[in-house]
Design a protein around this motif. Structure first.
Motif, PDB file in Angstrom:
ATOM      1  N   UNK A 130       8.303 -28.520   2.538  1.00 27.15           N
ATOM      2  CA  UNK A 130       8.160 -27.082   2.332  1.00 27.15           C
ATOM      3  C   UNK A 130       9.206 -26.578   1.353  1.00 27.15           C
ATOM      4  N   UNK A 131      10.463 -27.019   1.550  1.00 23.05           N
ATOM      5  CA  UNK A 131      11.493 -26.514   0.645  1.00 23.05           C
ATOM      6  C   UNK A 131      11.376 -27.156  -0.729  1.00 23.05           C
TER       7      UNK A 131
ATOM      8  N   UNK B  90       9.198 -24.838  -2.441  1.00 21.92           N
ATOM      9  CA  UNK B  90       9.902 -23.609  -2.772  1.00 21.92           C
ATOM     10  C   UNK B  90      10.838 -23.827  -3.941  1.00 21.92           C
TER      11      UNK B  90
ATOM     12  N   UNK C 160       9.219 -23.910  -7.296  1.00 24.81           N
ATOM     13  CA  UNK C 160       9.002 -22.613  -7.934  1.00 24.81           C
ATOM     14  C   UNK C 160      10.181 -22.284  -8.835  1.00 24.81           C
ATOM     15  N   UNK C 161      11.393 -22.464  -8.270  1.00 27.26           N
ATOM     16  CA  UNK C 161      12.597 -22.123  -9.031  1.00 27.26           C
ATOM     17  C   UNK C 161      12.778 -23.080 -10.205  1.00 27.26           C
TER      18      UNK C 161
ATOM     19  N   UNK D   2      10.527 -22.438 -13.052  1.00 25.56           N
ATOM     20  CA  UNK D   2      10.901 -21.259 -13.835  1.00 25.56           C
ATOM     21  C   UNK D   2      12.065 -21.576 -14.763  1.00 25.56           C
TER      22      UNK D   2
ATOM     23  N   UNK E  19       2.555 -19.162  -9.762  1.00 29.00           N
ATOM     24  CA  UNK E  19       2.716 -18.290  -8.604  1.00 29.00           C
ATOM     25  C   UNK E  19       3.700 -17.164  -8.893  1.00 29.00           C
ATOM     26  N   UNK E  20       4.817 -17.485  -9.518  1.00 33.31           N
ATOM     27  CA  UNK E  20       5.802 -16.441  -9.827  1.00 33.31           C
ATOM     28  C   UNK E  20       5.177 -15.375 -10.720  1.00 33.31           C
TER      29      UNK E  20
ATOM     30  N   UNK F  22      -0.995 -19.878  -1.715  1.00 33.08           N
ATOM     31  CA  UNK F  22      -0.616 -19.897  -0.298  1.00 33.08           C
ATOM     32  C   UNK F  22      -1.421 -20.949   0.463  1.00 33.08           C
TER      33      UNK F  22
ATOM     34  N   UNK G  72      -0.227 -24.459  -0.512  1.00 37.95           N
ATOM     35  CA  UNK G  72       1.020 -24.848   0.147  1.00 37.95           C
ATOM     36  C   UNK G  72       0.763 -25.205   1.609  1.00 37.95           C
TER      37      UNK G  72
ATOM     38  N   UNK H 223       8.456 -22.830   9.486  1.00 40.86           N
ATOM     39  CA  UNK H 223       8.103 -24.045   8.762  1.00 40.86           C
ATOM     40  C   UNK H 223       7.853 -23.768   7.283  1.00 40.86           C
ATOM     41  N   UNK H 224       7.760 -22.503   6.904  1.00 38.50           N
ATOM     42  CA  UNK H 224       7.663 -22.186   5.484  1.00 38.50           C
ATOM     43  C   UNK H 224       9.020 -21.698   4.999  1.00 38.50           C
ATOM     44  N   UNK H 225       9.398 -22.094   3.774  1.00 40.47           N
ATOM     45  CA  UNK H 225      10.702 -21.675   3.281  1.00 40.47           C
ATOM     46  C   UNK H 225      10.777 -20.165   3.084  1.00 40.47           C
TER      47      UNK H 225
ATOM     48  N   UNK I   9      12.174 -18.319   0.903  1.00 38.91           N
ATOM     49  CA  UNK I   9      11.977 -17.771  -0.442  1.00 38.91           C
ATOM     50  C   UNK I   9      10.496 -17.568  -0.735  1.00 38.91           C
ATOM     51  N   UNK I  10       9.673 -18.475  -0.205  1.00 42.43           N
ATOM     52  CA  UNK I  10       8.227 -18.377  -0.418  1.00 42.43           C
ATOM     53  C   UNK I  10       7.677 -17.134   0.288  1.00 42.43           C
TER      54      UNK I  10
ATOM     55  N   UNK J  17       8.725 -14.039  -1.523  1.00 39.39           N
ATOM     56  CA  UNK J  17       7.911 -13.856  -2.729  1.00 39.39           C
ATOM     57  C   UNK J  17       6.555 -13.262  -2.381  1.00 39.39           C
ATOM     58  N   UNK J  18       5.951 -13.770  -1.310  1.00 38.72           N
ATOM     59  CA  UNK J  18       4.636 -13.263  -0.912  1.00 38.72           C
ATOM     60  C   UNK J  18       4.709 -11.789  -0.532  1.00 38.72           C
TER      61      UNK J  18
ATOM     62  N   UNK K 247      18.162 -15.656  -6.316  1.00 33.14           N
ATOM     63  CA  UNK K 247      17.040 -16.483  -6.763  1.00 33.14           C
ATOM     64  C   UNK K 247      15.840 -15.618  -7.117  1.00 33.14           C
TER      65      UNK K 247
ATOM     66  N   UNK L 169      14.152 -15.175 -10.724  1.00 35.26           N
ATOM     67  CA  UNK L 169      12.743 -15.444 -11.007  1.00 35.26           C
ATOM     68  C   UNK L 169      12.067 -14.250 -11.670  1.00 35.26           C
TER      69      UNK L 169
ATOM     70  N   UNK M   2      11.527 -11.319 -10.084  1.00 33.56           N
ATOM     71  CA  UNK M   2      10.823 -10.463  -9.136  1.00 33.56           C
ATOM     72  C   UNK M   2      11.812  -9.661  -8.296  1.00 33.56           C
TER      73      UNK M   2
END
Lengths: 328, 325
Positions: A255-256, A259, A262-263, A266, A277-278, A293, A296, B158-160, B162-163, B166-167, B261, B265, B267
């Motif tokens: 998961x990380x 994430x 994404x960074x 970029x 996505x960004x 989503x 992922x 379980x999801x980071x 940052x994600x 962002x959502x 972060x 990005x 945002x």
């Protein structure tokens, strides 16, 4: 084992449906899809027709069922911003992200296990201490700063590596790979290091800690008593038992990885899914956000399944009594 | 609490109010936590660094050499001055250098840190309150409430973060009309980061609440029919706050990095009201032409701040852990 796999599968499906519900709600409640597609000036007649054609007049559960059906076939409609099918956008960018993520996972796991074992065997050595201290600093550095630092050193000062993009790619069917050209491979180095670094430090510390723990166990003393060589004990007996928790954590870290991808994408202007996505977030491009989503979530569920099944390969105790698996 | 002098023992029948002793500050100085603090050089150094930076950021309007966002104070001739060197036209020198508009980077960093800290602290406060309340409810009420809250927390954990942030940010972009977006960004960031981090508090507080729930003082409160929310907030809450402070401290560092972060990005905070992350994003463009200081000082500030707060959090975790004593 069958029952256990089935239960993991059912749990995964449940997570997917829950995430699909969130994605679907985004469609329903963020902006009006009809206005989004027709613009402000459309006549009432046009709107009514599109509403019917999109099936937006159907009851909520029916719409949700349709959404899941479409999502299962990979269809998420048309990007509001780019005016292209989301499935095409994703297919174009998937190879870039997968190559990056897989290579960095291989790098992080390989180097992490190697360094971790080394640091555990030479516990008080100068090099191990150096590596451990370095990893502590690494954990506190934000990913994007690591990437920028690498760019400054290797692209700006030394001019060894390109600072952005994938370089030249070769098309294999719909898959664009950067692995077959020189510039493609060079372009991969820094993003892979950036993305792998956090995982590397994590896996390394974990392997070291687990290994030190296992080396104190009875069966290691017994192996020594049998006269097994020290190297064999370390690599065959201890390492194998170290790997079980490592697989769990490495899997759950995926998961990380996504994430941080994404960074990383970029920072290096990598044309992958994370960058897509960004962009979608910046412009509230709901179809792309929803598709990402779901992507992922799907990756997450699949990896969890693989992690669960790997236990069986690594730990013979589980093959006889699947119930023990919950203990880990 | 340690006893100080034997003769302060109250006479019988007087309600236990043995408070005519040390003033609050002196008592705090004498507490276990303060002792642990004074014997840890790492903690003291980190606290010094963190407090200096926080102080400088809060007082930025008073101590910064200029207001970096007042165009009247900027001189284009002073653009791109290297750190510590005198400008070739005006002879003015800038400790951290200046950007192309002649903006003093030291002032920009101080103002940026202010925004970063504000977002960090507010989002931590938000997620702590939200998570603690949900955790208390899950632990104390149990049943279906608990099942729903904890299942959502499981999925979210379980999801980071940052994600998720962002959502939330993306969805809000779609809901808020474009004209108000720039003003709303600060609040939006706080909500997005706050909402992406509550689950950890909820999980921890639920765990400790389950333990506290079985203790006699809670049963006693129940017997005299105190309402459930009073029991949760007045009786259980103070006893589960230890781990919460540890998580909040470490999360402050994480929230600052998360904000940086997001802003990096593109945002997060806009360039008109930059945080450290925005400054790094802007500074990245100048890296290729060799103007490293525009990026370096915001980055240094961010790393030092996060590292110092992290180290304090680590120390606090060990100091509050009874097993390590």
């Amino acid at each position: 084992m069958l029952a256990y796999s089935l239960r993991s599968l059912a749990q995964g499906a449940l997570v997917l449906v829950a995430v699909a519900f969130i994605a679907f709600s985004m469609f329903r409640f963020v902006g009006d899809p009809v206005v989004n597609m027709l613009g402000q000036e459309a006549t009432l007649q046009d709107r009514r027709e599109l509403t019917e054609r999109l099936g937006l007049d159907a009851p909520f559960p029916v719409q949700f069922a349709r959404f899941i059906g479409n999502a299962a076939r990979g269809e998420f409609g048309v990007s509001y911003r780019q005016g292209r099918k989301v499935s095409d956008l994703i297919r174009e960018r998937l190879p870039a992200t997968l190559e990056l993520a897989l290579l960095s996972a291989i790098f992080a796991t390989g180097a992490g296990i190697l360094l971790g074992v080394y640091a555990a065997i030479n516990r008080d050595g100068f090099l191990s201490n150096l590596v451990m201290t370095g990893s502590l600093v690494g954990v506190s550095l934000p990913t994007f700063l690591i990437g920028i630092g690498l760019i400054y050193v290797f692209a700006v000062e030394l001019r060894w590596l390109p600072s952005f993009g994938r370089g030249e790619t070769v098309a294999l069917g719909w898959w664009n790979t950067g692995l077959l050209t020189d510039s493609g491979r060079k372009s991969l180095i820094m993003p892979v290091l950036t993305l792998g670094f956090f995982q590397l430090t994590l896996i390394m510390r974990l392997v070291r800690a687990e290994m030190l723990e296992v080396m104190r166990a009875e069966f290691i003393r017994f192996a020594r008593a049998r006269g097994v060589g020290e190297r064999t004990i370390q690599l065959r007996h201890a390492l194998r038992n170290t790997l079980i928790p490592v697989v769990t954590i490495a899997g759950l870290q995926l998961g990380s990885v996504i994430a941080f991808a994404i960074v990383t994408e970029t920072v290096f202007q990598w044309p992958g899914l994370g960058a897509l996505f960004v962009n979608a977030v910046q412009f509230a491009d709901v179809p792309v956000m929803a598709a990402y989503l779901m992507f992922v979530a799907a990756v997450f569920v699949v990896v969890n399944l693989i992690v669960d099944l790997t236990y069986f390969a690594l730990d013979p105790r589980l093959r006889s009594g699947a119930r023990l698996a919950k203990g880990h | 609490m340690r006893s100080h002098e034997p003769e302060t023992a109250p006479p019988e029948n007087v309600s236990p109010a043995p408070e005519p002793r040390l003033p609050a500050l002196a008592r705090a100085w004498d507490s276990d936590l303060a002792h642990a603090f004074r014997s840890s050089p790492v903690a003291m150094l980190s606290a010094l660094i963190a407090l200096t930076m926080i102080g400088a950021a809060v007082l930025a309007p008073l101590i910064a050499p200029q207001n970096p966002f007042n165009p009247a104070e900027l001189n284009l001739m002073e653009g791109m001055t290297r750190p510590g060197q005198a400008n070739e036209f005006t002879g003015r020198s800038f400790l951290f250098g200046s950007d192309p508009q002649g903006r003093d980077m030291l002032s920009a960093v101080l103002y940026g840190a202010r925004v970063s800290l504000l977002v960090g602290a507010a989002s931590v406060a938000f997620s702590a309150v939200f998570g603690v309340v949900l955790g208390l409810m899950a632990g104390y009420l149990g049943g279906r409430v608990e099942a729903i809250i904890m299942r959502i927390a499981d999925i979210q954990l379980s999801f980071p973060a940052i994600l998720i942030a962002l959502l939330i940010f993306g969805v809000a972009r779609g809901v808020i009309p474009p004209a108000q977006q720039e003003d709303a960004t600060l609040i939006l960031l706080i909500l997005a980061i706050g909402l992406s981090n509550w689950a950890q508090y909820a999980r921890t507080v639920r765990g400790s609440t389950l333990i506290e729930k079985g203790k006699e003082y809670v049963q006693a409160a129940r017997v005299i029919r105190r309402p459930a929310f009073v029991i949760m907030l007045r009786h259980i809450l103070p006893n589960v706050m230890g781990p919460v402070t540890v998580i909040a401290t470490i999360n402050l560092a994480l929230a600052i990095i998360e904000e940086a972060t997001l802003s990096f990005l593109g945002v997060g905070m806009p360039p008109t009201q930059p945080s450290l992350g925005t400054l790094i994003r802007v500074g990245q463009q100048f890296l290729f032409s060799g103007e490293w200081w525009i990026l370096f000082f915001p980055a240094l500030m961010l790393v030092l701040l996060a590292l110092a707060i992290n180290l304090i959090g680590d120390w606090l975790r060990d100091a509050l852990n009874p097993r390590l004593k």
